[in-house]
Design an enzyme around this catalytic site. Structure first.
Site, PDB file in Angstrom:
ATOM      1  N   TYR A  27      80.027  22.456  46.187  1.00 50.44           N
ATOM      2  CA  TYR A  27      80.625  22.617  47.525  1.00 50.44           C
ATOM      3  C   TYR A  27      81.496  23.891  47.575  1.00 50.44           C
ATOM      4  O   TYR A  27      81.954  24.288  48.639  1.00 50.44           O
ATOM      5  CB  TYR A  27      81.486  21.404  47.910  1.00 50.44           C
ATOM      6  CG  TYR A  27      80.743  20.079  47.930  1.00 50.44           C
ATOM      7  CD1 TYR A  27      79.360  20.032  47.955  1.00 50.44           C
ATOM      8  CD2 TYR A  27      81.441  18.877  47.936  1.00 50.44           C
ATOM      9  CE1 TYR A  27      78.698  18.818  47.969  1.00 50.44           C
ATOM     10  CE2 TYR A  27      80.773  17.657  47.956  1.00 50.44           C
ATOM     11  CZ  TYR A  27      79.395  17.629  47.959  1.00 50.44           C
ATOM     12  OH  TYR A  27      78.742  16.440  47.972  1.00 50.44           O
ATOM     13  N   SER A 138      74.061   9.427  41.682  1.00 50.57           N
ATOM     14  CA  SER A 138      73.895   9.661  43.107  1.00 50.57           C
ATOM     15  C   SER A 138      72.431   9.943  43.408  1.00 50.57           C
ATOM     16  O   SER A 138      71.739  10.569  42.597  1.00 50.57           O
ATOM     17  CB  SER A 138      74.756  10.855  43.529  1.00 50.57           C
ATOM     18  OG  SER A 138      74.623  11.086  44.911  1.00 50.57           O
ATOM     19  N   ASN A 139      71.979   9.475  44.540  1.00 48.51           N
ATOM     20  CA  ASN A 139      70.592   9.678  44.972  1.00 48.51           C
ATOM     21  C   ASN A 139      69.587   9.070  44.005  1.00 48.51           C
ATOM     22  O   ASN A 139      68.460   9.562  43.885  1.00 48.51           O
ATOM     23  CB  ASN A 139      70.302  11.173  45.164  1.00 48.51           C
ATOM     24  CG  ASN A 139      71.140  11.766  46.278  1.00 48.51           C
ATOM     25  OD1 ASN A 139      71.075  11.304  47.415  1.00 48.51           O
ATOM     26  ND2 ASN A 139      71.954  12.753  45.967  1.00 48.51           N
TER      27      ASN A 139
END
Ligand code: A2P
Length: 282
Positions: A27, A138-139
């Protein structure tokens, strides 16, 4: 995010009462998140242990020998001693290196063969070293979770699986599976994303315009966003709404003074379209 906006938003969020902050190296604003947390600690507003910071291992860092150095890099950027949760961001690996999205001359992603179980063992070592209090994923789909859960010699189970989850994508099967295994679902895009066409499938209608969410909101004097968030937490899904707007940051926190009836929960569950906004085509 524009320079400084993440710093400001995280400080407002902490002042508002948020304690769980979801971040990632990719990010590119982790330095501002760390600064905000450290400033709030220095102000005496919070203690480090009040904050729950989640960091993420990016696709280019799956080889086991890269896991700890990558987490250490994140800690250096944050200027913190540990993260509360460190998760494997995606179940697929990219070619290691400085290029975050490595592509070949045809614009195709360059993948990398790694063993997710070996990556997981390196994650376990990070927990043992005290660099991450908890570790998760995650995912991950059910099959990928089972690979970890069934790994011979597994030391720590993933505590959580961060996936897209909201009234239009309720994940009933994965939620049930994770409940059975004490894996918390952390729902990203709980408001239906920013609808940025560069990474969002905008053919699915905007969640916050949904008539059912708006009608229920009217009854409680709440917005569709607040109803969507309340729906998720009421079914045991952790939410990580994203906002850089002070008013909406506060709005998204005002969800603990009302509750949805069983009938309303069912009505919202029935909105499920089984369509992702975030398709993750890689
Ligand atoms: P903004 O940052 O301008 O508030 P998600 O959490 O599902 O990814 O959604 C994030 C998007 O939703 C962002 O574009 C954010 O914009 C917007 N958003 C956040 N909170 C609200 C809210 N309470 N009402 C409407 N839009 C919101």
């Amino acid at each position: 995010t524009p320079k400084g906006s993440c710093l400001e938003s995280v400080k407002i969020a902490i002042d508002t009462g948020y304690r769980h902050i979801d971040g990632a190296f990719v990010y590119y604003n982790e330095h501002e998140v760390g600064q905000a947390i450290r400033e709030k600690i220095a102000e005496g507003k919070i203690k480090r242990e009040d904050i729950f910071y989640c960091g993420k291992l990016w696709n280019t860092c799956h080889p086991p020998e890269l896991v700890r150095p990558t987490l250490e890099k994140t800690l250096k950027i944050l200027q913190l001693d540990y993260v509360d949760l460190y998760i494997i961001e995606l179940p697929m690996a990219f070619k290691p290196g400085d290029v975050i999205y490595p592509k070949d001359e045809n614009g195709k992603f360059i993948y990398h063969e790694t063993d997710l179980c070996a990556t997981w063992e390196a994650m376990e070592a990070c927990k043992d070293a005290g660099l991450a209090k908890s570790i998760g994923v995650s995912n991950f789909n059910r099959r990928q979770l089972e690979m970890i859960l069934n790994k011979p010699g597994l030391k720590y189970k993933p505590v959580s699986n961060q996936v897209e989850c909201h009234p239009y994508f309720t994940q009933p099967k994965l939620l049930e599976f994770c409940r059975k295994h004490d894996i918390v679902i952390v729902g990203y895009s709980p408001l239906g994303t920013s609808r940025d066409e560069t990474w969002v499938n905008v053919s699915s209608p905007p969640l916050l315009k949904d008539p059912v969410l708006n009608a229920i909101g009217k009854k409680y004097n709440k917005t569709a966003a607040q109803v969507a968030l309340r729906f998720s937490i009421q079914r045991g899904v952790v939410v990580i709404p994203k906002s850089f707007n002070p008013q909406r940051i506060r709005e998204n926190f005002q969800i603990f003074d009302f509750s949805l009836t069983e009938k309303e929960m069912k009505e919202i569950e029935a909105l499920n379209k089984n369509v992702r906004y975030v398709e993750l085509l890689m």
